[in-house]
Design an enzyme around this catalytic site. Sequence first.
Site, PDB file in Angstrom:
ATOM      1  N   TRP A 133       0.866  -1.188   0.000  1.00 19.62           N
ATOM      2  CA  TRP A 133       0.000   0.000   0.000  1.00 19.62           C
ATOM      3  C   TRP A 133       0.898   1.231   0.000  1.00 19.62           C
ATOM      4  O   TRP A 133       1.873   1.283   0.761  1.00 19.62           O
ATOM      5  CB  TRP A 133      -0.891  -0.017   1.255  1.00 19.62           C
ATOM      6  CG  TRP A 133      -1.800   1.161   1.398  1.00 19.62           C
ATOM      7  CD1 TRP A 133      -2.598   1.710   0.442  1.00 19.62           C
ATOM      8  CD2 TRP A 133      -2.015   1.933   2.584  1.00 19.62           C
ATOM      9  NE1 TRP A 133      -3.303   2.762   0.952  1.00 19.62           N
ATOM     10  CE2 TRP A 133      -2.961   2.925   2.270  1.00 19.62           C
ATOM     11  CE3 TRP A 133      -1.501   1.880   3.891  1.00 19.62           C
ATOM     12  CZ2 TRP A 133      -3.404   3.865   3.193  1.00 19.62           C
ATOM     13  CZ3 TRP A 133      -1.938   2.800   4.811  1.00 19.62           C
ATOM     14  CH2 TRP A 133      -2.877   3.780   4.470  1.00 19.62           C
ATOM     15  N   ASP A 214      -1.837  -5.763   8.816  1.00 22.22           N
ATOM     16  CA  ASP A 214      -2.762  -4.719   8.379  1.00 22.22           C
ATOM     17  C   ASP A 214      -3.988  -5.422   7.794  1.00 22.22           C
ATOM     18  O   ASP A 214      -3.863  -6.189   6.830  1.00 22.22           O
ATOM     19  CB  ASP A 214      -2.058  -3.854   7.322  1.00 22.22           C
ATOM     20  CG  ASP A 214      -2.898  -2.660   6.903  1.00 22.22           C
ATOM     21  OD1 ASP A 214      -4.082  -2.590   7.282  1.00 22.22           O
ATOM     22  OD2 ASP A 214      -2.363  -1.793   6.178  1.00 22.22           O
ATOM     23  N   LYS A 249     -14.069   0.295   4.784  1.00 21.19           N
ATOM     24  CA  LYS A 249     -14.629  -0.359   3.584  1.00 21.19           C
ATOM     25  C   LYS A 249     -15.763  -1.298   3.961  1.00 21.19           C
ATOM     26  O   LYS A 249     -16.787  -1.335   3.301  1.00 21.19           O
ATOM     27  CB  LYS A 249     -13.575  -1.171   2.835  1.00 21.19           C
ATOM     28  CG  LYS A 249     -12.153  -0.799   3.122  1.00 21.19           C
ATOM     29  CD  LYS A 249     -11.578   0.180   2.160  1.00 21.19           C
ATOM     30  CE  LYS A 249     -10.226   0.660   2.669  1.00 21.19           C
ATOM     31  NZ  LYS A 249      -9.590   1.608   1.830  1.00 21.19           N
TER      32      LYS A 249
HETATM   33  C1  LMR Z   1      -6.564   2.614  -1.043  1.00 20.10           C
HETATM   34  O1  LMR Z   1      -5.572   1.887  -0.996  1.00 20.10           O
HETATM   35  O2  LMR Z   1      -6.975   3.097  -2.103  1.00 20.10           O
HETATM   36  C2  LMR Z   1      -7.334   2.900   0.206  1.00 20.10           C
HETATM   37  O3  LMR Z   1      -6.778   2.232   1.280  1.00 20.10           O
HETATM   38  C3  LMR Z   1      -7.532   4.334   0.468  1.00 20.10           C
HETATM   39  C4  LMR Z   1      -6.311   5.013   0.978  1.00 20.10           C
HETATM   40  O4  LMR Z   1      -6.392   5.627   2.040  1.00 20.10           O
HETATM   41  O5  LMR Z   1      -5.269   4.963   0.333  1.00 20.10           O
END
Ligand code: LMR
Length: 402
Positions: A133, A214, A249
């Site tokens: 992420w 996570d 979500k």
């Molecule tokens: C994403 O990965 O798009 C979501 O988790 C929103 C974010 O906060 O990045």
Amino acid sequence: MNTLFSHVTQVPRDPILGLNELFQADSRPNKINLGVGVYYDEQGHMPLLEVVKHTEAQLAEHSAAKGYLPIDGIQNYNKGAQQLLLGKDASAIHQERAVTIQSLGGTGALRLGADFLKMVVPNAVVAISNPSWENHRALFEKAGFEVVEYPYYDSQTQNLDIEGMLHSLEQLAPQSIVVLHACCHNPTGIDPTFEQWQRIAQVLKEKQLIPFMDIAYQGFGDGLDEDAKAVRYLAELNIPMLISSSFSKSFALYGERVGALTVLTSTAEQSPKVLSQLKRMARTNYSNPPTHGAQIVNLVLNEPSRFAAWEAELSQMRLRIRTMRQQLVAKLAEHGVKKDMSFILDQQGMFSYSGLTQAQAQRLRDEDAIYLLDTGRICVAALNEDNLDTVATAIARVMADS
Ligand code: LMR
């Protein structure tokens, strides 16, 4: 002129939320947002879940003054979040080795956990998956850690590079922090199998690594309990760890910032001490968490009929995403894509790591007003019957041209 802020430099746009800003500013009427990880329904709307609507209405009937919550949030909410994660019969809960604090979404939980770990293991490195992420690296660096990457995605096989991952984890110094996506890996959608989790757990335990799990998409993979399997397995092995949960979500409560940080300690005696430190961190940062979203989630998690209604709505979301995966693969083939795209069907959760390049993503944005991340990550949960053909046609075109 040299003034106080003259040396402040411009930060590049956030790869996810910054793209959202570009999308909002785009005036083309047929624009499609496959960037941010948000679930949209078949009509292309962000849903207000029925169970959330009803719970909110009931809360409004008994509206009361908006006092401060305790620093660690609503107690029953924390208990509910903990049980959802670990299972009601978890030994960590019965042995009072699980400490949970309400947080400002999953990101807030990660940051609280990162700040806490900086106090406990100040010189540790943080290992994140490659890719991960987008915010993981920035967040742990901001908390003062050196961040390294372990192999995760094998672009040749479009699958998990389990041997590379294990080998890399084995090289880490004891008490390094390993950030793991408990389910629905963001951005690849590729999760370890249970057998692979067992191998990962063995390395974590043997090398005395600190897992930071996570879990932002519990319920979007195979189901609420199924998606917590890895967390529960590590918990049963008594590995001290941190877990960040998000209800953004799964409840479509993005803007309410509803999350939780859970820390699994080694003894009941450590737990109140850990909690006291987490509370200190919260107090000196934002004082105490917001009320509204956590009140809703608290009622849903702790009342069986509401819980069942929520689980049913969540299943619908999960199944709709699955259907969209199937239709996307079929449509791409229909529009002439020769490459085998069936890997999209094996990916879990909201995202598909499509294999599209940054240049192709840029073209889709410029030529078709279709927004996806520069890494090629597509939010499958934003596809629907109406936009699918447009998206598949455009993807097939940019793939054919390169
Ligand atoms: C994403 O990965 O798009 C979501 O988790 C929103 C974010 O906060 O990045």
